[in-house]
Design an enzyme around this catalytic site. Structure first.
Site, mmCIF file in Angstrom:
data_model
loop_
_atom_site.group_PDB
_atom_site.id
_atom_site.type_symbol
_atom_site.label_atom_id
_atom_site.label_comp_id
_atom_site.label_asym_id
_atom_site.label_seq_id
_atom_site.Cartn_x
_atom_site.Cartn_y
_atom_site.Cartn_z
ATOM 1 N N LYS A 1 2.120 -3.132 6.477
ATOM 2 C CA LYS A 1 2.567 -2.882 5.105
ATOM 3 C C LYS A 1 4.035 -2.565 4.973
ATOM 4 O O LYS A 1 4.485 -3.160 4.125
ATOM 5 C CB LYS A 1 1.526 -1.966 4.518
ATOM 6 N N TYR B 1 -1.935 -1.104 10.221
ATOM 7 C CA TYR B 1 -2.023 -1.167 8.724
ATOM 8 C C TYR B 1 -0.684 -0.541 8.121
ATOM 9 O O TYR B 1 0.121 -1.480 7.437
ATOM 10 C CB TYR B 1 -3.280 -0.258 8.081
ATOM 11 N N SER C 1 0.972 -1.180 0.137
ATOM 12 C CA SER C 1 -0.014 -0.062 -0.128
ATOM 13 C C SER C 1 0.947 1.083 -0.103
ATOM 14 O O SER C 1 1.768 1.282 0.621
ATOM 15 C CB SER C 1 -0.860 0.082 1.254
HETATM 16 P P1 NDP Z 1 -11.299 -6.118 -0.170
HETATM 17 O O1 NDP Z 1 -11.737 -6.101 1.449
HETATM 18 O O2 NDP Z 1 -12.182 -5.676 -1.228
HETATM 19 O O3 NDP Z 1 -10.981 -7.604 -0.296
HETATM 20 C C1 NDP Z 1 -10.018 -8.494 0.551
HETATM 21 C C2 NDP Z 1 -10.121 -9.844 0.154
HETATM 22 O O4 NDP Z 1 -9.232 -10.621 1.107
HETATM 23 C C3 NDP Z 1 -11.474 -10.553 0.074
HETATM 24 O O5 NDP Z 1 -11.470 -11.476 -0.924
HETATM 25 C C4 NDP Z 1 -11.486 -11.175 1.329
HETATM 26 O O6 NDP Z 1 -12.160 -12.088 1.423
HETATM 27 C C5 NDP Z 1 -9.762 -11.758 1.638
HETATM 28 N N1 NDP Z 1 -9.311 -11.733 2.860
HETATM 29 C C6 NDP Z 1 -9.372 -10.658 3.936
HETATM 30 N N2 NDP Z 1 -8.924 -11.284 5.067
HETATM 31 C C7 NDP Z 1 -8.569 -12.707 4.879
HETATM 32 C C8 NDP Z 1 -7.713 -13.648 5.508
HETATM 33 N N3 NDP Z 1 -7.862 -13.505 6.640
HETATM 34 N N4 NDP Z 1 -7.743 -14.636 4.666
HETATM 35 C C9 NDP Z 1 -8.046 -14.817 3.507
HETATM 36 N N5 NDP Z 1 -8.650 -14.019 2.754
HETATM 37 C C10 NDP Z 1 -8.906 -12.859 3.359
HETATM 38 O O7 NDP Z 1 -9.864 -5.490 -0.268
HETATM 39 P P2 NDP Z 1 -9.185 -4.557 -1.446
HETATM 40 O O8 NDP Z 1 -9.551 -5.474 -2.601
HETATM 41 O O9 NDP Z 1 -9.247 -3.327 -1.138
HETATM 42 O O10 NDP Z 1 -7.772 -4.879 -0.875
HETATM 43 C C11 NDP Z 1 -6.937 -6.141 -1.325
HETATM 44 C C12 NDP Z 1 -5.438 -5.653 -0.843
HETATM 45 O O11 NDP Z 1 -5.022 -4.301 -1.458
HETATM 46 C C13 NDP Z 1 -5.207 -5.186 0.528
HETATM 47 O O12 NDP Z 1 -4.023 -6.093 1.152
HETATM 48 C C14 NDP Z 1 -5.280 -4.029 0.882
HETATM 49 O O13 NDP Z 1 -4.410 -3.618 2.096
HETATM 50 C C15 NDP Z 1 -4.592 -3.642 -0.423
HETATM 51 N N6 NDP Z 1 -4.496 -2.157 -0.852
HETATM 52 C C16 NDP Z 1 -6.033 -1.756 -0.871
HETATM 53 C C17 NDP Z 1 -6.191 -0.319 -1.480
HETATM 54 C C18 NDP Z 1 -7.684 0.113 -1.861
HETATM 55 O O14 NDP Z 1 -7.805 1.159 -1.991
HETATM 56 N N7 NDP Z 1 -8.639 -0.776 -2.007
HETATM 57 C C19 NDP Z 1 -5.299 0.488 -1.367
HETATM 58 C C20 NDP Z 1 -4.041 -0.059 -1.190
HETATM 59 C C21 NDP Z 1 -3.764 -1.417 -0.859
HETATM 60 P P3 NDP Z 1 -12.959 -13.005 2.825
HETATM 61 O O15 NDP Z 1 -13.386 -11.578 3.690
HETATM 62 O O16 NDP Z 1 -13.867 -13.734 2.325
HETATM 63 O O17 NDP Z 1 -12.009 -13.622 3.660
#
Ligand code: NDP
Length: 264
Positions: A161, A157, A144
């Protein structure tokens, strides 16, 4: 541009929604077979079926909480059984936080350490031998912009990260002799369903709509003045997985619409 990815196998954690799902779909559109995991099985299986029927690739969808070492081992052996191994690993699963350092308990720190750092460590350890057997591959760690430019409300976070980015750099040095390129991607504002539902909650009692709130936020933070779509970010992941990025090793790439307020 032919990215030459057809027939490869990509593992994407958190591949059921948001950025991970966009990456899985982008991979599949290039003919890449995908293994995705998440905790919510219904959503995971629904999205897996849509990918299979839209792109005709093989999809392994397995429930795996990446903070749980046993579940990581089960996911890894299922990947081995289904595909014989993988060529690409995207450590994507993650989540934002909200706390003050003085109030947050150790358990919260530990959870996000496991989610953002140890999941990548454990998956890399489990899958790298398979990648090596196949002649090399690519690992991308989805970190991130907050790893470098912290947001005030989420110190856990930001810290975990930042640790992921350093792990990624060290892993890159260790893996390049095996033909495995490791890099970090630092996204900025990416418009996922989670951002929209958060904005709806934050604006529930205000005059401003959720989308106007997000638009205002993007204009305040980013020179480009808007969020990226998950698909825009996924295109960059695809490129980084391809041989077109063959000299990219051990670096961190920002995809942030100019939000990073410094030169690195
Ligand atoms: P979402 O919340 O949209 O999706 C997260 C995904 O991760 C889901 O599929 C969720 O499924 C899964 N997940 C969460 N916790 C776990 C766990 N313990 N084990 C397995 N799967 C897990 O997040 P984003 O798409 O926004 O983010 C994805 C990545 O990108 C993250 O690492 C985030 O920090 C990073 N990011 C996002 C930004 C943004 O603006 N969106 C900006 C910068 C970085 P489920 O809940 O079913 O487990």
């Amino acid at each position: 541009m032919d990215l030459g990815l057809k027939g490869k196998v990509a593992v994407i954690t958190g591949g059921s929604i948001g950025i991970g799902l966009a990456i899985a779909r982008a991979m599949a559109s290039e003919g890449v077979h995908v293994a995705i995991c998440a905790r919510n099985e219904t959503r995971l299986q629904e999205e897996a079926e849509k990918i299979r029927s839209t792109y005709g690739v093989s999809v392994l969808a397995k429930v795996c909480d990446v903070t749980n070492p046993d579940q990581i081992m089960e996911f890894s052996s299922e990947i081995r059984k289904t595909f014989g191994g993988n060529d690409i690993l995207i450590n994507n699963a993650g989540a934002g936080t909200n706390e003050k350092i003085m109030d947050a308990p150790d358990t919260k720190w530990q959870y996000y350490w496991d989610l953002h750092v140890m999941a990548a460590v454990r998956l890399s350890r489990a899958l790298i031998p398979h990648m090596e057997e196949r002649g090399g591959g690519v690992i991308l760690n989805n970190s991130s912009i907050c790893a470098t430019q912290p947001l005030g409300y989420e110190p856990i976070y930001n810290t975990t990260k930042a640790a992921l980015s350093m792990f990624s750099k060290c892993l890159a040095n260790e893996c390049i002799p095996k033909g495995i390129r490791v890099n970090t991607i630092n996204p900025g504002l990416i418009l996922t369903p989670d951002w929209i539902s958060t904005a709806k909650k934050l604006t529930a009692r205000d005059d401003i709509s959720a989308m106007d709130y997000l638009d205002k936020l993007a204009k305040e933070y980013t020179p480009i003045g808007r969020f990226a779509t998950p698909e825009e970010l996924a295109h960059f992941f695809l490129f980084m997985c391809s041989d077109k990025a063959s000299y990219c090793v051990g670096s961190t790439y920002f995809v942030d619409g100019g939000w990073l307020n410094t030169v690195t």
